[in-house]
Design an enzyme around this catalytic site. Sequence first.
Site, short mmCIF file in Angstrom:
data_model
loop_
_atom_site.label_atom_id
_atom_site.label_comp_id
_atom_site.label_asym_id
_atom_site.label_seq_id
_atom_site.Cartn_x
_atom_site.Cartn_y
_atom_site.Cartn_z
N PRO A 58 0.79 -1.23 0.00
CA PRO A 58 0.00 0.00 0.00
C PRO A 58 0.83 1.28 0.00
O PRO A 58 1.85 1.37 0.67
CB PRO A 58 -0.82 -0.11 1.29
CG PRO A 58 -0.12 -1.11 2.13
CD PRO A 58 0.55 -2.06 1.18
N ARG A 80 13.27 4.34 12.39
CA ARG A 80 12.03 5.11 12.37
C ARG A 80 11.18 4.82 13.61
O ARG A 80 11.70 4.32 14.61
CB ARG A 80 11.30 4.80 11.06
CG ARG A 80 12.17 5.13 9.82
CD ARG A 80 11.45 4.96 8.53
NE ARG A 80 10.31 5.87 8.43
CZ ARG A 80 9.33 5.74 7.53
NH1 ARG A 80 9.36 4.75 6.65
NH2 ARG A 80 8.35 6.60 7.50
N ALA A 87 3.13 -0.75 4.70
CA ALA A 87 2.64 -0.74 6.09
C ALA A 87 2.11 -2.10 6.53
O ALA A 87 2.07 -2.40 7.73
CB ALA A 87 1.57 0.33 6.25
N HIS A 115 12.80 -2.96 2.05
CA HIS A 115 12.25 -1.66 2.45
C HIS A 115 13.15 -0.56 1.93
O HIS A 115 14.38 -0.69 2.00
CB HIS A 115 12.11 -1.55 3.97
CG HIS A 115 11.16 -2.56 4.51
ND1 HIS A 115 9.79 -2.42 4.36
CD2 HIS A 115 11.37 -3.74 5.13
CE1 HIS A 115 9.22 -3.48 4.90
NE2 HIS A 115 10.14 -4.30 5.36
N TYR A 153 11.55 8.72 1.35
CA TYR A 153 11.53 7.67 0.32
C TYR A 153 12.25 8.03 -0.97
O TYR A 153 12.29 7.22 -1.89
CB TYR A 153 10.07 7.30 0.00
CG TYR A 153 9.31 6.79 1.21
CD1 TYR A 153 9.70 5.60 1.83
CD2 TYR A 153 8.23 7.49 1.73
CE1 TYR A 153 9.02 5.13 2.94
CE2 TYR A 153 7.55 7.02 2.85
CZ TYR A 153 7.95 5.85 3.45
OH TYR A 153 7.28 5.38 4.55
N GLU A 160 12.35 -9.85 1.62
CA GLU A 160 11.62 -8.64 2.05
C GLU A 160 12.52 -7.42 1.87
O GLU A 160 13.68 -7.46 2.29
CB GLU A 160 11.25 -8.82 3.54
CG GLU A 160 10.65 -7.59 4.18
CD GLU A 160 10.43 -7.78 5.69
OE1 GLU A 160 10.73 -8.88 6.23
OE2 GLU A 160 9.98 -6.81 6.32
N ASN A 212 7.94 -5.71 -1.00
CA ASN A 212 7.88 -4.58 -0.07
C ASN A 212 6.42 -4.48 0.34
O ASN A 212 5.58 -3.97 -0.40
CB ASN A 212 8.36 -3.28 -0.71
CG ASN A 212 8.36 -2.13 0.29
OD1 ASN A 212 7.83 -2.25 1.39
ND2 ASN A 212 8.95 -1.00 -0.09
N ARG A 263 5.45 12.21 -2.76
CA ARG A 263 5.32 12.73 -1.39
C ARG A 263 6.48 12.21 -0.55
O ARG A 263 7.08 11.18 -0.88
CB ARG A 263 4.01 12.24 -0.73
CG ARG A 263 2.77 12.46 -1.53
CD ARG A 263 2.00 13.69 -1.06
NE ARG A 263 1.03 14.11 -2.07
CZ ARG A 263 -0.14 13.54 -2.27
NH1 ARG A 263 -0.53 12.56 -1.51
NH2 ARG A 263 -0.95 13.97 -3.22
O1 CA2 Z 1 10.58 1.82 3.71
C1 CA2 Z 1 9.73 1.14 3.13
O2 CA2 Z 1 9.91 0.64 2.02
C2 CA2 Z 1 8.35 0.94 3.77
O3 CA2 Z 1 7.93 -0.40 3.49
C3 CA2 Z 1 7.43 1.94 3.12
C4 CA2 Z 1 6.04 1.97 3.72
C5 CA2 Z 1 6.10 2.10 5.24
O4 CA2 Z 1 4.79 1.99 5.79
C6 CA2 Z 1 6.99 1.04 5.86
O5 CA2 Z 1 7.05 1.24 7.26
C7 CA2 Z 1 8.40 1.11 5.29
C8 CA2 Z 1 5.25 3.17 3.13
C9 CA2 Z 1 5.02 3.01 1.63
C10 CA2 Z 1 5.08 4.28 0.84
O6 CA2 Z 1 4.45 5.34 1.48
C11 CA2 Z 1 4.46 6.58 0.91
C12 CA2 Z 1 3.66 7.50 1.55
C13 CA2 Z 1 3.60 8.77 1.07
C14 CA2 Z 1 4.35 9.14 -0.06
C15 CA2 Z 1 5.15 8.21 -0.68
C16 CA2 Z 1 5.20 6.92 -0.20
#
Ligand code: CA2
Length: 147
Positions: A10, A107, A77, A100, A23, A98, A74, A18
Amino acid sequence: MSSILVLHGPNLNLLGQREPEVYGFTNLEDINSLLEEEAKKLSVVIVALQSNHEGVLVDAIHAARNEHQGILINAGAYTHTSVALRDALTAVMLPTVEVHISNIYQRETFRHHSYIAPVVLGQISGFGAESYRLGLQALVNYLSKSS
Ligand code: CA2
């Protein structure tokens, strides 16, 4: 030739738009292109899927049993919440890595726990988009040694 299912969980469709400080500026299309390029070098094929829905990801993992030799995931969340994804990965018994983008251990504490970590070969976290390339290399290396 081995086929690898690449699963993006997701919100990863928002990458590059964003929170670039967390990221980076690379978007999902760029990551899939990077993986296609690496897959060619490694002589494997990849099939990539992004979904914001847990059940879609579970179904894709089930279907992978007859279609792919490994999974690169990946889970976003869902990493920190999903017993369903963990059970699906356990059920299909496909070698899985897996990844990330961010270092989840640097974090918030709720990101420090991964439900899927105990059922995958290993985890790569914190190298930005490169985490995916490193994950694919690790998975293909494992498959070449186990075949
Ligand atoms: O660091 C990662 O790859 C995560 O899997 C990314 C997830 C986060 O919930 C994990 O804790 C770590 C979030 C996915 C992307 O979220 C975004 C939110 C806003 C803007 C861009 C990406």
